[in-house]
Design an enzyme around this catalytic site. Structure first.
Site, PDB file in Angstrom:
ATOM      1  N   THR A   1       2.176  13.872  -4.054  1.00  0.00           N
ATOM      2  CA  THR A   1       3.205  13.068  -4.728  1.00  0.00           C
ATOM      3  C   THR A   1       2.857  12.906  -6.205  1.00  0.00           C
ATOM      4  OG1 THR A   1       2.118  10.969  -4.221  1.00  0.00           O
ATOM      5  CG2 THR A   1       3.704  11.796  -2.611  1.00  0.00           C
ATOM      6  N   SER A  30      -3.154   8.519   2.439  1.00  0.00           N
ATOM      7  CA  SER A  30      -2.987   7.598   1.328  1.00  0.00           C
ATOM      8  C   SER A  30      -3.290   6.209   1.843  1.00  0.00           C
ATOM      9  CB  SER A  30      -1.541   7.680   0.820  1.00  0.00           C
ATOM     10  OG  SER A  30      -1.361   6.818  -0.278  1.00  0.00           O
ATOM     11  N   GLY A  31      -2.858   5.194   1.090  1.00  0.00           N
ATOM     12  CA  GLY A  31      -2.898   3.832   1.607  1.00  0.00           C
ATOM     13  C   GLY A  31      -1.636   3.574   2.411  1.00  0.00           C
ATOM     14  N   ASP A  32      -1.423   2.305   2.780  1.00  0.00           N
ATOM     15  CA  ASP A  32      -0.255   1.970   3.595  1.00  0.00           C
ATOM     16  C   ASP A  32       1.062   2.108   2.834  1.00  0.00           C
ATOM     17  OD1 ASP A  32      -1.659   1.211   6.063  1.00  0.00           O
ATOM     18  OD2 ASP A  32      -2.515  -0.377   4.831  1.00  0.00           O
ATOM     19  N   GLY A  33       1.014   2.004   1.494  1.00  0.00           N
ATOM     20  CA  GLY A  33       2.241   2.079   0.700  1.00  0.00           C
ATOM     21  C   GLY A  33       2.996   3.389   0.866  1.00  0.00           C
ATOM     22  N   GLY A  78      -6.391   5.149   0.900  1.00  0.00           N
ATOM     23  CA  GLY A  78      -6.087   4.087  -0.054  1.00  0.00           C
ATOM     24  C   GLY A  78      -7.192   3.054  -0.092  1.00  0.00           C
ATOM     25  N   ARG A 121      -8.211  -1.597  -8.577  1.00  0.00           N
ATOM     26  CA  ARG A 121      -8.106  -0.494  -7.609  1.00  0.00           C
ATOM     27  C   ARG A 121      -9.353   0.368  -7.566  1.00  0.00           C
ATOM     28  NH1 ARG A 121      -2.905   0.300  -5.757  1.00  0.00           N
ATOM     29  NH2 ARG A 121      -3.617   2.111  -4.641  1.00  0.00           N
ATOM     30  N   GLY A 149       2.221  -4.377   2.089  1.00  0.00           N
ATOM     31  CA  GLY A 149       1.407  -4.328   0.877  1.00  0.00           C
ATOM     32  C   GLY A 149       2.170  -4.074  -0.411  1.00  0.00           C
TER      33      GLY A 149
END
Length: 367
Positions: free
Chosen positions: A52, A77-80, A109, A183, A357
């Site tokens: 992405t 990735s993270g949860d987003g 993430g 982050r 999140g």
């Protein structure tokens, strides 16, 4: 186990991997090549990697793409990013079919709550970082998939989201969003954010209502055996007679402008430190918030913390949450109730709301 139905990915298998190179501390692509790809090659899983480049990129990809060439969608990735993928799939005219495509989460993430939950349901030891990534990749290699609950959230301004993890308001959401600037610390960002939010502890005013699990109207199926183990999931479809592309109806909810139905419970207190409705066990890699939760238990695990709690007690609760023992402290300010639906009406637009999140504007919401 009885009552659990598993699907099995075909071999050879072709996976579309959606990867956010910026997520967490920015190592997702390196970790994918070093840890994940060799394991998948061994398991006869071929990958197409989609990196992405901007927010909503994955959302558009899965909304518009012909997905028939892939057997599974893998989110690294993270949860987003998974939130984007789920909502992109739900916007398709053929969402009912698209949602049967098995999804897999690989932690890349700083939060990784769903990956930590699945690791917990699978009976693995509590781990983080590379070890968690290895465990989740192993689950993908085994190729078993089962159903996952999804919660429909609607806001007063007319937005609708489909959420797989949780909705929050107050302290936890503040920590989540305020700590974005750290982050680069990885999951330590949440520890730092917690200490900062403790220093300026705020109280939020609003009305919380819910439909408890026990007093259910109608004849919905009973919740399943909570001990059943699970794997990476796909999302079950509500039965109904909607047209092919109309989204699923919110059968338990009345419009936000109307009072909640009489058989709902309205919380007498209206001052909160936090409200969090979680549907999976983990809120983060080191936060086991709802130890009783399962991937597909038809249940929203609703937590709220009433005003008046001391900073010391709040810190104790958060430290206990790393082991999932926070409810054993019997703190009178912390309430937990399993529900089928909930509504939150903030008195004023104060505080950050989050879904999986991601930040939302503060306004009345129900799910």
């Amino acid at each position: 186990p009885p009552g659990d139905s598993y699907g099995v990915l075909p071999r050879p298998c072709h996976a579309l991997v959606l990867l956010n190179p910026q997520s967490g501390s920015g190592r997702a692509l390196d970790d994918f090549q070093a840890v994940v790809q060799p394991m998948l090659a061994e398991a006869d899983i071929a990958t197409t990697v989609f990196v992405t480049e901007r927010p909503h990129h994955a959302h558009e990809k899965v909304r518009d793409e012909d997905l028939s060439q892939w057997d599974t969608l893998v989110v690294m990735s993270g949860d987003g990013l998974l939130f984007e993928v789920v909502n992109g799939l739900m916007e398709r005219p053929d969402w009912k079919e698209a949602m049967k495509k098995p999804l897999c989460i690989l932690p890349g993430g700083s939060g990784n709550a769903l990956a930590a939950s699945i690791n917990y349901y699978a009976g693995y030891d509590h781990v983080a970082k590379k070890k968690l990534l290895t465990n989740c990749t192993f689950i993908l290699c085994k190729g078993l998939y089962t159903q996952m609950d999804l919660v429909s959230l609607s806001t007063a301004s007319g937005k609708r989201f489909f959420s797989f993890l949780g909705f929050g308001w107050g302290f936890i959401s503040d920590v989540d969003i305020d700590s974005e600037k750290y982050r680069w610390l990885g999951s330590a960002r949440f520890t730092l954010g917690t200490l900062q939010c403790l220093a300026k502890l705020r109280v939020y005013q609003g009305r919380l209502s819910y439909l408890p699990m026990a007093t259910e109207q109608g004849s919905s199926p009973a919740p399943r055996d909570p001990q059943a183990p699970v794997t990476n999931g796909h999302i079950p479809q509500p039965a109904g007679t909607e047209g092919p592309s109309s989204p699923p109806p919110d059968s338990l909810l009345v419009p936000l402008g109307q009072p909640v139905p009489a058989h709902w419970t309205v919380v007498p207190e209206e001052e909160f430190v936090l409200v969090y409705a979680i549907y999976q066990s983990h809120l983060g890699t080191n936060l086991l918030m709802a130890p009783a939760a399962r991937l597909h238990d038809n249940c929203i695990h609703l937590f709220y913390m009433k005003a008046g709690i001391s900073r010391v007690t709040l810190l104790k609760l958060f430290l206990a949450m790393s082991r999932g023992t926070h409810l054993d402290l019997n703190c009178p300010h912390l309430c937990y109730v399993p529900v089928r639906a909930f509504r939150l009406e903030p008195r004023v637009a104060a505080g950050i709301m989050t879904v999986d999140g991601e930040a939302l504007a503060c306004e009345p919401v129900q799910g």
